[in-house]
Design a protein around this motif. Structure first.
Motif, PDB file in Angstrom:
ATOM      1  N   ASP A  87       0.808  -1.217   0.000  1.00 48.68           N
ATOM      2  CA  ASP A  87       0.000   0.000   0.000  1.00 48.68           C
ATOM      3  C   ASP A  87       0.842   1.268   0.000  1.00 48.68           C
ATOM      4  O   ASP A  87       0.349   2.345   0.350  1.00 48.68           O
ATOM      5  CB  ASP A  87      -0.923   0.010   1.225  1.00 48.68           C
ATOM      6  CG  ASP A  87      -1.965  -1.097   1.155  1.00 48.68           C
ATOM      7  OD1 ASP A  87      -2.362  -1.471   0.037  1.00 48.68           O
ATOM      8  OD2 ASP A  87      -2.368  -1.594   2.226  1.00 48.68           O
ATOM      9  N   GLY A  88       2.116   1.157  -0.390  1.00 46.89           N
ATOM     10  CA  GLY A  88       2.971   2.335  -0.451  1.00 46.89           C
ATOM     11  C   GLY A  88       4.083   2.290   0.583  1.00 46.89           C
ATOM     12  O   GLY A  88       4.271   1.295   1.283  1.00 46.89           O
ATOM     13  N   SER A  89       4.796   3.375   0.685  1.00 43.85           N
ATOM     14  CA  SER A  89       5.925   3.420   1.608  1.00 43.85           C
ATOM     15  C   SER A  89       6.023   4.796   2.255  1.00 43.85           C
ATOM     16  O   SER A  89       5.458   5.773   1.760  1.00 43.85           O
ATOM     17  CB  SER A  89       7.228   3.113   0.863  1.00 43.85           C
ATOM     18  OG  SER A  89       7.481   4.097  -0.123  1.00 43.85           O
ATOM     19  N   ASP A 104       4.612   8.331   0.281  1.00 40.43           N
ATOM     20  CA  ASP A 104       4.417   8.496  -1.162  1.00 40.43           C
ATOM     21  C   ASP A 104       2.919   8.511  -1.498  1.00 40.43           C
ATOM     22  O   ASP A 104       2.057   8.323  -0.626  1.00 40.43           O
ATOM     23  CB  ASP A 104       5.151   7.405  -1.948  1.00 40.43           C
ATOM     24  CG  ASP A 104       4.671   5.996  -1.619  1.00 40.43           C
ATOM     25  OD1 ASP A 104       3.596   5.848  -1.000  1.00 40.43           O
ATOM     26  OD2 ASP A 104       5.376   5.041  -1.980  1.00 40.43           O
ATOM     27  N   GLU A 105       2.613   8.754  -2.760  1.00 41.10           N
ATOM     28  CA  GLU A 105       1.220   8.865  -3.183  1.00 41.10           C
ATOM     29  C   GLU A 105       0.448   7.574  -2.937  1.00 41.10           C
ATOM     30  O   GLU A 105      -0.712   7.601  -2.490  1.00 41.10           O
ATOM     31  CB  GLU A 105       1.152   9.238  -4.666  1.00 41.10           C
ATOM     32  CG  GLU A 105      -0.271   9.373  -5.183  1.00 41.10           C
ATOM     33  CD  GLU A 105      -0.350   9.864  -6.626  1.00 41.10           C
ATOM     34  OE1 GLU A 105      -1.401   9.635  -7.251  1.00 41.10           O
ATOM     35  OE2 GLU A 105       0.636  10.466  -7.108  1.00 41.10           O
ATOM     36  N   SER A 106       1.067   6.434  -3.196  1.00 39.66           N
ATOM     37  CA  SER A 106       0.377   5.149  -3.020  1.00 39.66           C
ATOM     38  C   SER A 106      -0.083   4.959  -1.580  1.00 39.66           C
ATOM     39  O   SER A 106      -1.176   4.448  -1.322  1.00 39.66           O
ATOM     40  CB  SER A 106       1.299   3.991  -3.434  1.00 39.66           C
ATOM     41  OG  SER A 106       1.607   4.051  -4.803  1.00 39.66           O
ATOM     42  N   SER A 110      -4.069   4.699  -0.377  1.00 38.33           N
ATOM     43  CA  SER A 110      -4.611   3.551   0.363  1.00 38.33           C
ATOM     44  C   SER A 110      -5.323   3.992   1.638  1.00 38.33           C
ATOM     45  O   SER A 110      -6.265   3.334   2.093  1.00 38.33           O
ATOM     46  CB  SER A 110      -3.487   2.575   0.711  1.00 38.33           C
ATOM     47  OG  SER A 110      -2.609   3.115   1.688  1.00 38.33           O
ATOM     48  N   GLN A 111      -4.896   5.112   2.219  1.00 39.03           N
ATOM     49  CA  GLN A 111      -5.519   5.608   3.443  1.00 39.03           C
ATOM     50  C   GLN A 111      -6.800   6.394   3.168  1.00 39.03           C
ATOM     51  O   GLN A 111      -7.627   6.564   4.079  1.00 39.03           O
ATOM     52  CB  GLN A 111      -4.527   6.521   4.194  1.00 39.03           C
ATOM     53  CG  GLN A 111      -3.216   5.864   4.556  1.00 39.03           C
ATOM     54  CD  GLN A 111      -3.399   4.683   5.489  1.00 39.03           C
ATOM     55  OE1 GLN A 111      -4.037   4.799   6.529  1.00 39.03           O
ATOM     56  NE2 GLN A 111      -2.837   3.540   5.118  1.00 39.03           N
ATOM     57  N   MET A 112      -6.963   6.854   1.923  1.00 35.08           N
ATOM     58  CA  MET A 112      -8.091   7.735   1.598  1.00 35.08           C
ATOM     59  C   MET A 112      -9.043   7.127   0.569  1.00 35.08           C
ATOM     60  O   MET A 112      -9.819   7.831  -0.067  1.00 35.08           O
ATOM     61  CB  MET A 112      -7.553   9.063   1.046  1.00 35.08           C
ATOM     62  CG  MET A 112      -6.642   9.786   2.002  1.00 35.08           C
ATOM     63  SD  MET A 112      -5.951  11.299   1.259  1.00 35.08           S
ATOM     64  CE  MET A 112      -4.792  11.797   2.528  1.00 35.08           C
ATOM     65  N   LYS A 113      -9.025   5.810   0.461  1.00 34.23           N
ATOM     66  CA  LYS A 113      -9.834   5.167  -0.580  1.00 34.23           C
ATOM     67  C   LYS A 113     -11.337   5.313  -0.351  1.00 34.23           C
ATOM     68  O   LYS A 113     -12.138   5.127  -1.282  1.00 34.23           O
ATOM     69  CB  LYS A 113      -9.465   3.688  -0.685  1.00 34.23           C
ATOM     70  CG  LYS A 113      -9.579   2.914   0.610  1.00 34.23           C
ATOM     71  CD  LYS A 113      -9.013   1.509   0.444  1.00 34.23           C
ATOM     72  CE  LYS A 113      -9.040   0.747   1.759  1.00 34.23           C
ATOM     73  NZ  LYS A 113      -8.409  -0.598   1.606  1.00 34.23           N
ATOM     74  N   ALA A 123      -6.053  16.071  -1.155  1.00 33.36           N
ATOM     75  CA  ALA A 123      -5.264  15.719   0.029  1.00 33.36           C
ATOM     76  C   ALA A 123      -3.930  15.091  -0.374  1.00 33.36           C
ATOM     77  O   ALA A 123      -2.885  15.415   0.204  1.00 33.36           O
ATOM     78  CB  ALA A 123      -6.058  14.768   0.908  1.00 33.36           C
ATOM     79  N   VAL A 124      -3.959  14.207  -1.358  1.00 30.80           N
ATOM     80  CA  VAL A 124      -2.724  13.561  -1.821  1.00 30.80           C
ATOM     81  C   VAL A 124      -1.764  14.595  -2.396  1.00 30.80           C
ATOM     82  O   VAL A 124      -0.556  14.576  -2.130  1.00 30.80           O
ATOM     83  CB  VAL A 124      -3.037  12.470  -2.868  1.00 30.80           C
ATOM     84  CG1 VAL A 124      -1.753  11.990  -3.542  1.00 30.80           C
ATOM     85  CG2 VAL A 124      -3.757  11.305  -2.218  1.00 30.80           C
TER      86      VAL A 124
END
Length: 239
Positions: A87-89, A104-106, A110-113, A123-124
């Motif tokens: 889900d990103g880093s 990162d964007e990923s 994943s937190q704002m799906k 937000a991203v």
């Protein structure tokens, strides 16, 4: 848990009785000859807890997903490192009472799906690639802050019942005694330094959610210089 002194005394009495019967084979040999496998494991974790700081790195599973981490942690609760997964880093830093993350964007996606797309996009755009600063005591930061708690990180290694001694191998150029324990999840393997301080150098487990963790950088200072300037966003200032 028996102390090394008690174990040695018991072994000596047993050997004396055996010699009286004309038996052989009671001489101890190899690293940590006066300790059981479980006692060696406990000693290695206690030694880790005694370090002023260390680096923990490797691969593990969290909520059914693989993660990679590399985190330098101090006994005082400061840390700096990276965590990466499906889900990103993100990079993370805890200095004093503040936690900083640069994700990162990923990760943010994943937190704002569950947010409307336009709101998530905004937000991203605002957060990705910047340091987000928050208080370690904030509810949203407590889980992150716990990654900097050395005692909490080592709790997973406290149960060493049934560990058996194996061969001496090498971990990053350091001689290490192999200890294995059979569990319901799989086989846990610990490798303990046999020269210098008996640090736990590496731990792994097989099974559905395999993991492999290494410990290094003992007593090396953790770089906790906090980021400043326009690259930092204060969470308290967000709407």
């Amino acid at each position: 848990m028996r102390t090394a002194h008690r174990f040695t005394a018991t072994a000596a009495l047993a050997c004396a009785a055996a010699l009286g019967l004309g038996l052989t084979g009671c001489s101890a040999s190899g690293p940590f000859a006066d300790l059981t496998g479980s006692e060696v494991a406990d000693k290695s974790v206690d030694t880790l807890r005694g370090a002023a700081s260390l680096t923990v790195s490797g691969k593990l599973w969290e909520d059914g997903k693989p993660l990679e981490l590399n985190m330098a942690v101090s006994k005082s609760g400061e840390c700096r490192g990276t965590i990466a997964g499906q889900d990103g880093s993100f990079e993370m830093l805890r200095a004093s009472e503040f936690v900083f993350i640069k994700a990162d964007e990923s990760f943010y996606r994943s937190q704002m799906k569950d947010l409307p797309k336009a709101e998530a996009d905004e937000a991203v755009k605002q957060l990705a690639g910047h340091w987000l600063k928050s208080k370690a005591s904030d509810a949203d930061s407590k889980d992150l802050a716990s990654l900097c708690d050395l005692d909490e990180l080592l709790k997973e290694f406290d149960d060493s019942k049934g560990a058996e001694k194996g061969e001496v191998t090498s971990v990053d150029g350091h001689k290490a005694l192999t200890l294995t324990t059979k569990t319901d999840e799989g086989t846990e393997t610990l490798q303990v330094a046999t020269e210098g301080k008996p640090y736990l150098l590496k731990a792994s487990i097989t099974g559905k959610e395999p993991a492999e963790i290494s410990f290094s950088g003992f007593d090396k200072p953790v770089n906790t210089e906090a980021p400043t300037g326009k690259d930092v966003i204060d969470a308290d200032q967000l709407g």
